[in-house]
Design a protein around this motif. Structure first.
Motif, PDB file in Angstrom:
ATOM      1  N   VAL A 119      17.442   0.404   4.234  1.00 48.27           N
ATOM      2  CA  VAL A 119      17.947   2.099   3.346  1.00 48.27           C
ATOM      3  C   VAL A 119      19.616   2.474   3.338  1.00 48.27           C
ATOM      4  CG1 VAL A 119      17.304   4.132   2.945  1.00 48.27           C
ATOM      5  CG2 VAL A 119      15.407   2.581   3.105  1.00 48.27           C
ATOM      6  N   LEU A 120      20.080   2.327   4.307  1.00 47.46           N
ATOM      7  CA  LEU A 120      21.668   2.627   4.463  1.00 47.46           C
ATOM      8  C   LEU A 120      22.407   1.083   3.995  1.00 47.46           C
ATOM      9  CD1 LEU A 120      24.045   3.907   6.526  1.00 47.46           C
ATOM     10  CD2 LEU A 120      23.296   2.349   7.985  1.00 47.46           C
ATOM     11  N   GLY A 121      21.861   0.400   3.832  1.00 46.43           N
ATOM     12  CA  GLY A 121      22.960  -0.735   3.370  1.00 46.43           C
ATOM     13  C   GLY A 121      23.141  -0.734   1.299  1.00 46.43           C
ATOM     14  N   VAL A 122      21.941  -0.445   0.892  1.00 43.93           N
ATOM     15  CA  VAL A 122      21.865   0.376  -0.327  1.00 43.93           C
ATOM     16  C   VAL A 122      22.641   1.473  -0.782  1.00 43.93           C
ATOM     17  CG1 VAL A 122      20.147   1.194  -2.040  1.00 43.93           C
ATOM     18  CG2 VAL A 122      19.463  -1.371  -0.668  1.00 43.93           C
ATOM     19  N   VAL A 123      22.143   2.375   0.308  1.00 44.74           N
ATOM     20  CA  VAL A 123      23.029   3.772   0.071  1.00 44.74           C
ATOM     21  C   VAL A 123      24.782   3.225   0.277  1.00 44.74           C
ATOM     22  CG1 VAL A 123      23.780   5.863   0.799  1.00 44.74           C
ATOM     23  CG2 VAL A 123      21.259   5.290   0.834  1.00 44.74           C
ATOM     24  N   VAL A 124      24.742   2.589   0.644  1.00 46.03           N
ATOM     25  CA  VAL A 124      26.496   2.080   1.504  1.00 46.03           C
ATOM     26  C   VAL A 124      27.101   1.127   0.534  1.00 46.03           C
ATOM     27  CG1 VAL A 124      28.573   1.226   1.785  1.00 46.03           C
ATOM     28  CG2 VAL A 124      26.491   2.501   3.892  1.00 46.03           C
ATOM     29  N   LEU A 125      26.327   0.545  -0.801  1.00 46.27           N
ATOM     30  CA  LEU A 125      26.261  -0.555  -1.446  1.00 46.27           C
ATOM     31  C   LEU A 125      26.614   1.031  -3.067  1.00 46.27           C
ATOM     32  CD1 LEU A 125      26.995  -3.242  -2.708  1.00 46.27           C
ATOM     33  CD2 LEU A 125      24.520  -3.294  -3.098  1.00 46.27           C
ATOM     34  N   LEU A 126      25.594   1.765  -3.004  1.00 47.52           N
ATOM     35  CA  LEU A 126      25.942   3.039  -3.988  1.00 47.52           C
ATOM     36  C   LEU A 126      27.405   3.076  -4.301  1.00 47.52           C
ATOM     37  CD1 LEU A 126      22.435   3.251  -4.817  1.00 47.52           C
ATOM     38  CD2 LEU A 126      23.273   2.014  -6.216  1.00 47.52           C
ATOM     39  N   ALA A 127      27.793   3.769  -3.151  1.00 47.90           N
ATOM     40  CA  ALA A 127      28.862   4.394  -2.832  1.00 47.90           C
ATOM     41  C   ALA A 127      29.517   3.766  -3.024  1.00 47.90           C
ATOM     42  CB  ALA A 127      28.802   5.096  -1.260  1.00 47.90           C
ATOM     43  N   ILE A 128      29.815   2.423  -2.565  1.00 50.16           N
ATOM     44  CA  ILE A 128      30.800   1.532  -2.836  1.00 50.16           C
ATOM     45  C   ILE A 128      31.146   0.960  -4.557  1.00 50.16           C
ATOM     46  CG2 ILE A 128      31.658  -0.431  -2.653  1.00 50.16           C
ATOM     47  CD1 ILE A 128      30.771  -0.692   0.627  1.00 50.16           C
ATOM     48  N   VAL A 129      29.846   1.045  -5.400  1.00 54.99           N
ATOM     49  CA  VAL A 129      30.393   0.598  -6.673  1.00 54.99           C
ATOM     50  C   VAL A 129      30.345   1.684  -7.435  1.00 54.99           C
ATOM     51  CG1 VAL A 129      28.787  -0.868  -8.703  1.00 54.99           C
ATOM     52  CG2 VAL A 129      29.037  -1.570  -6.141  1.00 54.99           C
ATOM     53  N   MET A 188      27.861   8.929  -0.499  1.00 56.39           N
ATOM     54  CA  MET A 188      26.944   8.760  -0.291  1.00 56.39           C
ATOM     55  C   MET A 188      26.309  10.138   0.090  1.00 56.39           C
ATOM     56  SD  MET A 188      28.170   6.526   3.732  1.00 56.39           S
ATOM     57  CE  MET A 188      26.629   6.630   4.002  1.00 56.39           C
ATOM     58  N   HIS A 189      26.816  10.819   0.465  1.00 55.67           N
ATOM     59  CA  HIS A 189      25.785  12.363   0.223  1.00 55.67           C
ATOM     60  C   HIS A 189      25.066  12.407  -1.205  1.00 55.67           C
ATOM     61  CE1 HIS A 189      24.909  15.938   2.284  1.00 55.67           C
ATOM     62  NE2 HIS A 189      25.139  16.654   1.359  1.00 55.67           N
ATOM     63  N   ARG A 190      26.176  12.204  -1.979  1.00 58.14           N
ATOM     64  CA  ARG A 190      25.567  12.407  -3.649  1.00 58.14           C
ATOM     65  C   ARG A 190      24.405  11.332  -3.635  1.00 58.14           C
ATOM     66  NH1 ARG A 190      27.577  15.732  -7.830  1.00 58.14           N
ATOM     67  NH2 ARG A 190      26.346  15.347 -10.022  1.00 58.14           N
ATOM     68  N   TRP A 191      24.783   9.980  -3.436  1.00 62.41           N
ATOM     69  CA  TRP A 191      23.522   8.774  -3.978  1.00 62.41           C
ATOM     70  C   TRP A 191      22.222   9.096  -3.606  1.00 62.41           C
ATOM     71  CZ3 TRP A 191      25.214   9.174  -8.393  1.00 62.41           C
ATOM     72  CH2 TRP A 191      25.982   8.822  -8.820  1.00 62.41           C
ATOM     73  N   TYR A 241       1.136  -1.600  -0.322  1.00 62.25           N
ATOM     74  CA  TYR A 241      -0.153  -0.054   0.242  1.00 62.25           C
ATOM     75  C   TYR A 241       0.954   1.255   0.143  1.00 62.25           C
ATOM     76  CZ  TYR A 241      -2.987   3.954   1.458  1.00 62.25           C
ATOM     77  OH  TYR A 241      -3.839   4.720   1.058  1.00 62.25           O
ATOM     78  N   THR A 242       1.695   1.194   1.113  1.00 61.65           N
ATOM     79  CA  THR A 242       2.091   2.700   1.286  1.00 61.65           C
ATOM     80  C   THR A 242       4.294   2.363   0.479  1.00 61.65           C
ATOM     81  OG1 THR A 242       3.907   1.601   3.174  1.00 61.65           O
ATOM     82  CG2 THR A 242       1.405   3.417   3.452  1.00 61.65           C
ATOM     83  N   TRP A 243       4.159   1.524   0.036  1.00 61.07           N
ATOM     84  CA  TRP A 243       5.787   1.076   0.106  1.00 61.07           C
ATOM     85  C   TRP A 243       6.840   1.885   0.367  1.00 61.07           C
ATOM     86  CZ3 TRP A 243       6.960  -3.267  -3.369  1.00 61.07           C
ATOM     87  CH2 TRP A 243       5.411  -3.357  -4.296  1.00 61.07           C
ATOM     88  N   ALA A 244       6.481   1.681   1.471  1.00 64.12           N
ATOM     89  CA  ALA A 244       7.173   2.743   2.989  1.00 64.12           C
ATOM     90  C   ALA A 244       8.038   3.940   1.841  1.00 64.12           C
ATOM     91  CB  ALA A 244       8.367   1.469   3.515  1.00 64.12           C
ATOM     92  N   LEU A 245       7.200   4.528   0.789  1.00 64.81           N
ATOM     93  CA  LEU A 245       8.386   5.527   0.335  1.00 64.81           C
ATOM     94  C   LEU A 245       8.796   6.405   1.084  1.00 64.81           C
ATOM     95  CD1 LEU A 245       6.558   5.283  -2.517  1.00 64.81           C
ATOM     96  CD2 LEU A 245       8.565   4.830  -2.416  1.00 64.81           C
ATOM     97  N   GLY A 246       7.045   7.421   2.665  1.00 63.30           N
ATOM     98  CA  GLY A 246       7.405   8.247   3.137  1.00 63.30           C
ATOM     99  C   GLY A 246       8.908   7.862   3.833  1.00 63.30           C
ATOM    100  N   MET A 247       7.996   7.390   4.592  1.00 67.85           N
ATOM    101  CA  MET A 247       9.655   6.816   5.740  1.00 67.85           C
ATOM    102  C   MET A 247      11.632   6.803   5.088  1.00 67.85           C
ATOM    103  SD  MET A 247       9.192   7.111   8.427  1.00 67.85           S
ATOM    104  CE  MET A 247      10.361   6.728   9.352  1.00 67.85           C
ATOM    105  N   VAL A 248      11.287   5.506   3.620  1.00 69.45           N
ATOM    106  CA  VAL A 248      12.659   5.573   2.925  1.00 69.45           C
ATOM    107  C   VAL A 248      12.820   7.396   2.717  1.00 69.45           C
ATOM    108  CG1 VAL A 248      13.999   4.897   0.047  1.00 69.45           C
ATOM    109  CG2 VAL A 248      12.047   3.531   1.681  1.00 69.45           C
ATOM    110  N   THR A 249      12.361   8.144   2.488  1.00 69.05           N
ATOM    111  CA  THR A 249      13.221   9.254   1.916  1.00 69.05           C
ATOM    112  C   THR A 249      13.250  10.127   3.333  1.00 69.05           C
ATOM    113  OG1 THR A 249      10.836   9.361   0.161  1.00 69.05           O
ATOM    114  CG2 THR A 249      11.881  11.921   0.946  1.00 69.05           C
ATOM    115  N   PHE A 250      12.864   9.894   4.029  1.00 68.96           N
ATOM    116  CA  PHE A 250      13.686  10.356   5.766  1.00 68.96           C
ATOM    117  C   PHE A 250      14.586  10.062   6.159  1.00 68.96           C
ATOM    118  CE2 PHE A 250      13.210  10.179  10.008  1.00 68.96           C
ATOM    119  CZ  PHE A 250      13.162  11.344  11.386  1.00 68.96           C
ATOM    120  N   TYR A 251      14.934   8.581   5.839  1.00 65.49           N
ATOM    121  CA  TYR A 251      15.947   7.913   6.149  1.00 65.49           C
ATOM    122  C   TYR A 251      17.320   8.571   5.304  1.00 65.49           C
ATOM    123  CZ  TYR A 251      13.664   4.272   8.905  1.00 65.49           C
ATOM    124  OH  TYR A 251      13.143   3.498   9.713  1.00 65.49           O
TER     125      TYR A 251
END
Length: 493
Positions: A308-318, A114-117, A61-71
């Motif tokens: 969310v933190l794991g995905v951002v760190v992974l993007l920042a590494i790759v 991390m800041h950029r992505w 229903y929400t896909w947690a989009l609001g909380m992902v944005t907050f994180y």
């Protein structure tokens, strides 16, 4: 064994001390009632309700989009604070600070990435969250004002990302901001004043870098925090998240004792005898239909943050954040492009500065804010696209806008006004350009849908879907299919 007993004794003495209890008013809870009490007495957990409706927890229903944005915002703040230790907003030093982050500062490149992505993700997620709220009609009363807060949050997020774009002071940043501030200067009468205020002069230079830095690290974050606080507070006061109708899994599994819940004005969550009446959503749901936020909501949020933190760190590494050569005001790239989220706007501006740079953005913001005040029916709240008809209208709006937009761009390239009448008045060009014709067609389509269906909700779905489809298409064209002199170009050639 004695060591364990001594340790537990020390822990018991510490947690039982007056000092400890003055800070932590509630021990680790063992029952649902204790958990709700712990959330109510904890500053951070108090941001969440003590109980939630299970239907609001549905991921689909929400896909947690609001909380992902907050994180992502939290990640932005933390990485941004750390980056401030290594950055000086001076044109002679800014670019070299970026190089130091790459090669001299421990984990500096990871922090910057991390800041950029996270910034790019935040821009995209805010809009997706708005889309979710719109397509589930979650802007309906009493949530109208919170939708307006959401639109303001979207604008602040765009400007926050835009101001951060200049800080690396490389060619990409310099010319993207040059193009972006040029678009800001298009509104008649006040456009040039706005542009001068943003740049601290007439060109991108030291004044612009300092102003963008102050906006990026102080003013806009403060505005964002204030709006987020109001946004969350209104979610609580307006009865929590919207949700699909229908029984919750808990209420269907556990019979409810008859006569236990008394809805209406007899019950209030406000300050008794001080504030008269009830909050808007009191009486709209039974407490028996809800489940304790701890653990049902709280643990989901903890897991979500880790993801969310794991995905951002992974993007920042790759993927490394781009950093081109040092900004050179005498050698502009061809073409100079705005940040990706403004490329659709840049495409429209290339046809008409007035329509693309002023009329359409202004109508977009006003139209978004006005949606809940125009569409006041109660149909379909909490249901994606409201009905099967809404799904078909959204699908046709998305698909139908693409050939129409492409046809307009093709006709303009072949038979544009300036091609056959270079001296034509600007008013004629503004009237007969793709931006104007696209806007007129989308509005006309929405009016026809509303007239045929007799539903403002269906008209709003047609308007919103067609606009999103057109803007995404224009953004893709600006990103991939515009070459030197803003001519058409294939990205693989």
């Amino acid at each position: 064994m004695m060591t364990d007993g001594r340790t537990s004794g020390i822990i018991h003495r510490v947690t039982g001390s007056r000092l400890w209890k003055s800070v932590f008013r509630h021990g680790y809870p063992a029952t649902d009632l204790d958990r709700m009490s712990a959330m109510f007495t904890n500053f951070f957990l108090h941001l969440l309700p003590a109980k939630v409706h299970p239907n609001s927890l549905r991921l689909t229903y929400t896909w947690a989009l609001g909380m992902v944005t907050f994180y992502l915002m939290v990640i932005q703040f933390v990485t941004g604070f750390l980056l401030m230790f290594f950055y000086i907003p001076v044109t002679d030093l800014a670019y070299h600070n970026m190089k130091d982050l790459q090669f001299a500062v421990s984990f500096g490149l990871l922090l910057r990435n991390m800041h950029r992505w996270a910034a790019h993700g935040m821009v995209a997620l805010v809009f997706l969250h708005m889309g979710r709220v719109f397509y589930t009609a979650s802007y309906r009363p009493p949530r109208e004002f919170n939708w307006t807060m959401g639109v303001l949050l979207w604008l602040v997020t765009l400007f926050l990302s835009f101001t951060g774009y200049l800080l690396p002071w490389d060619q990409l940043a310099f010319w993207a901001i040059t193009v972006g501030t040029s678009i800001a200067g298009y509104p008649p009468w006040i456009g040039e004043t706005i542009r001068t205020l943003m740049l601290g002069g007439h060109q991108v230079g030291q004044g612009a870098l300092l102003r963008f830095y102050v906006l990026h690290v102080a003013i806009l974050p403060a505005m964002l925090c204030l709006l987020v606080a109001i946004h969350f507070w209104r979610v609580r006061k307006d009865g929590g998240l919207s949700r699909p109708e229908g029984p919750s899994p808990k209420s269907t599994a556990i019979p409810v004792a008859g006569g236990r819940f008394v809805p209406g004005p007899q019950k209030t969550y406000t300050l008794m005898e001080v504030v008269r009446g009830t909050s808007p959503m009191v009486g709209a749901q039974r407490p028996e239909d809800e489940v304790p936020a701890w653990p049902h909501l709280l643990f989901r949020l903890i897991v979500l943050f880790q993801v969310v933190l794991g995905v951002v760190v992974l993007l920042a590494i790759v993927f490394d954040a781009p950093l081109e050569e040092l900004a050179n005001p005498t050698h502009p790239p061809n073409p100079a492009k705005a940040p990706w989220y403004f490329l659709g706007l840049q495409e429209l501006v290339s046809y008409s500065a007035l329509v693309g740079g002023v009329v359409i953005p202004g109508l977009l913001v006003l139209g978004l804010m006005g949606i809940p005040y125009i569409d006041r029916a109660r149909e379909g709240e909490g249901i994606w696209f409201t009905s099967a008809l809404g799904k078909r209208i959204a699908a046709w709006s998305f698909v139908g806008t693409i050939p129409y937009t492409m046809g307009l761009l093709f006709l303009n390239a072949r038979f544009g006004v300036r091609r056959f009448a270079p001296e034509a008045p600007q008013g004629v060009v503004d009237l007969l350009n793709p931006a104007t014709l696209l806007l007129a067609a989308i509005v006309a389509f929405s009016v026809i849908v509303g007239w045929r269906t007799g539903s403002r909700r269906m008209a709003a779905i047609a308007l919103f879907s067609a606009f999103v489809s057109a803007y995404v298409l224009l953004m893709i064209i600006g990103t991939c299919f515009r070459g030197p002199n803003w001519d058409w170009a294939l990205p693989w050639l």
